[in-house]
Design a protein around this motif. Structure first.
Motif, PDB file in Angstrom:
ATOM      1  N   GLN A   1      22.600 -11.785   4.903  1.00 51.27           N
ATOM      2  CA  GLN A   1      22.408 -10.362   4.624  1.00 51.27           C
ATOM      3  C   GLN A   1      21.629 -10.125   3.321  1.00 51.27           C
ATOM      4  O   GLN A   1      21.644  -9.032   2.777  1.00 51.27           O
ATOM      5  CB  GLN A   1      23.774  -9.654   4.550  1.00 51.27           C
TER       6      GLN A   1
ATOM      7  N   ASN B   1      19.501  -7.063   3.214  1.00 54.43           N
ATOM      8  CA  ASN B   1      20.115  -5.854   3.765  1.00 54.43           C
ATOM      9  C   ASN B   1      20.406  -4.881   2.627  1.00 54.43           C
ATOM     10  O   ASN B   1      21.241  -5.146   1.774  1.00 54.43           O
ATOM     11  CB  ASN B   1      21.394  -6.219   4.512  1.00 54.43           C
TER      12      ASN B   1
ATOM     13  N   LEU C   1      28.272  -3.314   7.413  1.00 53.06           N
ATOM     14  CA  LEU C   1      27.792  -4.120   8.524  1.00 53.06           C
ATOM     15  C   LEU C   1      28.864  -4.109   9.609  1.00 53.06           C
ATOM     16  O   LEU C   1      30.025  -4.460   9.354  1.00 53.06           O
ATOM     17  CB  LEU C   1      27.551  -5.555   8.041  1.00 53.06           C
TER      18      LEU C   1
ATOM     19  N   GLU D   1      22.335  -6.749  -0.404  1.00 53.52           N
ATOM     20  CA  GLU D   1      21.284  -7.379  -1.196  1.00 53.52           C
ATOM     21  C   GLU D   1      21.735  -7.555  -2.652  1.00 53.52           C
ATOM     22  O   GLU D   1      21.605  -8.641  -3.219  1.00 53.52           O
ATOM     23  CB  GLU D   1      20.013  -6.520  -1.135  1.00 53.52           C
TER      24      GLU D   1
END
Length: 197
Positions: free
Chosen positions: A134, A137, A142, A177
């Motif tokens: 991820q 992301n 999620l 992130e």
């Protein structure tokens, strides 16, 4: 009708606490950061709810994302506070919509545009692998799908990972992130520094 029993609290000193994992680290099971809907029900909102009312409701409930359902409780998408930002409302009004007429369905991210993680792959993974997958992301949540039952099994929040790993990240602006950079890259940077020192 059943009769309820009342007991004095005079001799009670302790509280019952949920099981916590104080030693959670990046090598812990990825399931340790899953909000499993089998034990904690999903936070849902109907798609025909007024969007401006949902903003206040979410702030009052201290949640940043809700799963959107139709009138039959079928999953249709997700909506987050980012989807309900003042900038989004201003843009919609500039396009001719009345703020009071905007519904959750108008601003949500529909299920057709979403990707979710497989519950089976999550069971066999650790937090490090999850964060690595991820790392780009920019979202905070999620979804996790149980492929056997074809249901949304739960969700993972980057904020939950931050809290469990005790990372120095502002949860108001957290994303997968940011969490990846703090937990994985920050750790590698620290370990390189320690080797040099």
């Amino acid at each position: 009708m059943k009769t309820l029993t009342y007991v004095s609290t005079k001799s009670v000193n302790d509280l019952t606490w949920p099981t916590t994992y104080d030693n959670t680290n990046i090598y812990s099971s990825a399931l340790s950061v899953l909000t499993d809907f089998q034990t904690a029900g999903p936070r849902v909102i109907e798609s025909n709810t007024r969007a401006d009312e949902l903003v206040q409701l979410m702030k009052k409930e201290h949640v940043r994302m809700k799963i959107v359902v139709d009138t039959h409780n079928h999953f249709v998408g997700v909506i987050s506070l980012e989807d309900l930002s003042e900038d989004v409302f201003i843009k919609q009004v500039a396009e001719g919509y009345k703020r009071s007429e905007l519904m959750v369905a108008d601003l949500m991210r529909p299920k057709e545009t979403l990707l979710a993680l497989s519950y089976t792959s999550l069971k066999n993974s650790d937090i490090e692998s999850l964060l690595y997958s991820q790392r780009e992301n920019t979202l905070q949540h999620l979804l996790v799908i149980d492929e056997g039952t074809k249901t949304i099994r739960g969700l993972i929040s980057s904020n939950d990972i931050v809290r469990q790993l005790r990372l120095d990240v502002d949860v108001a602006f957290s994303s997968f992130e940011h969490t990846y950079h703090s937990a994985i890259l920050g750790q590698k940077f620290q370990s390189r520094s320690l080797k040099v020192a």
